[in-house]
Scaffold this motif. Structure first.
Motif, mmCIF file in Angstrom:
data_model
loop_
_atom_site.group_PDB
_atom_site.id
_atom_site.type_symbol
_atom_site.label_atom_id
_atom_site.label_comp_id
_atom_site.label_asym_id
_atom_site.label_seq_id
_atom_site.Cartn_x
_atom_site.Cartn_y
_atom_site.Cartn_z
ATOM 1 N N UNK A 1 34.860 31.342 35.331
ATOM 2 C CA UNK A 1 33.936 30.883 34.287
ATOM 3 C C UNK A 1 32.625 30.476 34.931
ATOM 4 N N UNK A 2 31.571 30.679 34.179
ATOM 5 C CA UNK A 2 30.234 30.347 34.654
ATOM 6 C C UNK A 2 29.897 28.898 34.357
ATOM 7 N N UNK A 3 29.180 28.281 35.293
ATOM 8 C CA UNK A 3 28.703 26.918 35.103
ATOM 9 C C UNK A 3 27.234 26.975 34.671
ATOM 10 N N UNK A 4 26.448 25.984 35.019
ATOM 11 C CA UNK A 4 25.057 25.950 34.600
ATOM 12 C C UNK A 4 24.155 26.539 35.687
ATOM 13 N N UNK A 5 22.893 26.723 35.349
ATOM 14 C CA UNK A 5 21.906 27.144 36.332
ATOM 15 C C UNK A 5 21.458 28.581 36.222
ATOM 16 N N UNK A 6 22.122 29.381 35.368
ATOM 17 C CA UNK A 6 21.750 30.792 35.247
ATOM 18 C C UNK A 6 21.278 31.161 33.854
ATOM 19 N N UNK A 7 20.989 30.153 33.044
ATOM 20 C CA UNK A 7 20.396 30.424 31.740
ATOM 21 C C UNK A 7 21.381 30.398 30.585
ATOM 22 N N UNK A 8 20.849 30.673 29.402
ATOM 23 C CA UNK A 8 21.618 30.673 28.155
ATOM 24 C C UNK A 8 22.831 31.592 28.263
ATOM 25 N N UNK A 9 23.982 31.091 27.796
ATOM 26 C CA UNK A 9 25.211 31.863 27.869
ATOM 27 C C UNK A 9 25.455 32.617 26.564
ATOM 28 N N UNK A 10 25.602 33.904 26.669
ATOM 29 C CA UNK A 10 25.934 34.735 25.514
ATOM 30 C C UNK A 10 27.376 34.453 25.101
ATOM 31 N N UNK A 11 27.576 34.154 23.827
ATOM 32 C CA UNK A 11 28.898 33.793 23.298
ATOM 33 C C UNK A 11 29.476 32.579 24.010
ATOM 34 N N UNK A 12 28.594 31.793 24.654
ATOM 35 C CA UNK A 12 29.044 30.615 25.375
ATOM 36 C C UNK A 12 29.802 30.922 26.649
#
Length: 308
Positions: A108-119
Motif C-alpha cells: 500500500x502507498x503512503x503519503x508524499x506522492x500526491x492524490x491517490x486515485x480511488x484512495x
C-alpha cells in the motif's frame, strides 16, 4: 522547433534538480533534526514543501520532459499511442495490486506522492511507468534495428528488453523507497528480496510487456518517423532515475540490487544506445531521408515502416 527543444531541456533539468533536491532532503536533512532547526525560515519552508510534494514535482517534470521529447521526435500518434496504454494499463495493474495483491503482492502507498486515485494509487505512479517505460523501449527498439532479422522479431525483442530494463530499475528502487527514513509505500507481504516478494518483479515485467505490446500494435498502424541519433534524453532519463534509486539503496545499506540492476539494466541500455548510434536500417527498411519540416534543424528525419 528550437523553442520545443528548449522547453524539453528545461523540463529535463527541472526533473534532475528536483530529484537531487529530494535526495538532499531525505538523506541529509530528514535524519538530522538539529540541522532542520538550524535552517533559516526559507530553508524550513523549502524542506516542508519538499516532504509534502517533492515526489510529485519530480515525476510530473519527468513525464512532461518525455512527453515533449516523444511529441518532437515521433509525433502525436506515437507519443499518445505509447503514453495512453502505459498510463492506463499500469494504473489498472496498480489498482488491482493494491486492492487484491495481484500481480505485485500485498502493498500500500503512503503519503508524499500526491492524490491517490480511488484512495489507493498516487496519480504520479502511472506517469513514472510511462516516462521510464518509453525511455527503455525506444532505446531498445532503435538499438535492435541493426540486426538482420524480421521486423516482428525485433519488435517482440524490444518489448521484452524494454520490460526487463523497466524491471531492473525497480530492483533498485522498490526496496529502498519502502525502507527509507520516510517510506513511500509499505509491504504487507514481506518477501525474500530485501523485504519484497519476488512476485513483485514478475508483476513489473508482465505489466511492462502488456502495455509495450499494445503500444507496439498502435505504432504499427502508422509509419514511425524518428531522428535516429536523438536518443540522449531517454538515456539521461533512465540513468538519472537509476542513479536516484541507487543512491537511496546505498543510504539504507542495500547493495546487491544495485549490482543486479547494473547488470540487467544499465549495461544493456548503454550497449543498445551505442548500437542505435551506428544503425543504418530501421525495422529492416533502408533509412529514407525526408524533407525536414524544421529548417533550423540539420539532423534528417528517418521514416520507419509502412508506406510514405
Amino acid at each position: 522547433m528550437k523553442q520545443v527543444i528548449s522547453v524539453e531541456k528545461s523540463l529535463l533539468w527541472g526533473h534532475l534538480f528536483s530529484m537531487a533536491f529530494g535526495l538532499a532532503g531525505l538523506l541529509i536533512v530528514l535524519p538530522n533534526p538539529d540541522l532542520i532547526a538550524k535552517l533559516p525560515e526559507i530553508g524550513k519552508t523549502a524542506f516542508a514543501w519538499s516532504l509534502a510534494g517533492g515526489g510529485v514535482v519530480y515525476m510530473l517534470l519527468g513525464m512532461a520532459a518525455v512527453a515533449v521529447y516523444a511529441y518532437r521526435t515521433v509525433g502525436v500518434w506515437h507519443w499518445l499511442g505509447f503514453m495512453i496504454p502505459a498510463v492506463g494499463l499500469s494504473l489498472g495493474s496498480e489498482l488491482l495490486g493494491t486492492s487484491t495483491g495481484f500481480p505485485f503482492g500485498h502493498y500500500r502507498y503512503l503519503t508524499g506522492l500526491g492524490y491517490k486515485i480511488a484512495g489507493l494509487v498516487p496519480f504520479t505512479i502511472p506517469l513514472s511507468w510511462f516516462y521510464l517505460g518509453f525511455s527503455a523501449y525506444i532505446i531498445a527498439r532503435i538499438g535492435l534495428n541493426q540486426f538482420q532479422v524480421a521486423s516482428w522479431v525485433k519488435q517482440a525483442t524490444a518489448i521484452v528488453i524494454g520490460s526487463v530494463l523497466l524491471t531492473s530499475w525497480d530492483f533498485v528502487l522498490d526496496p529502498a523507497m519502502s525502507q527509507t527514513a520516510m517510506p513511500f509505500w509499505v509491504w504487507d507481504q514481506p518477501g525474500a528480496f530485501f523485504g519484497m516478494p519476488y512476485q513483485n518483479f514478475a508483476g513489473w515485467f508482465g505489466t511492462g510487456v502488456v502495455y509495450m505490446t499494445v503500444a507496439t500494435l498502435i505504432w504499427n498502424i502508422k509509419p514511425l518517423r524518428l531522428r535516429k541519433t536523438d536518443l540522449n534524453l531517454p538515456l539521461v532519463m533512465y540513468l538519472s532515475n537509476f542513479a536516484f534509486a541507487a543512491i537511496m539503496s546505498t543510504a539504507v545499506g542495500i547493495y546487491p540490487p544495485i549490482l543486479l540492476g547494473i547488470i540487467t539494466g544499465v549495461i544493456p541500455l548503454i550497449s543498445l544506445y551505442l548500437k542505435a548510434a551506428k544503425t543504418e536500417t530501421i525495422d529492416s527498411l533502408p533509412i529514407q531521408a525526408t524533407v525536414n519540416e524544421y529548417p533550423s534543424e540539420k539532423m534528417p528525419i528517418v521514416s520507419v515502416g509502412g508506406k510514405q
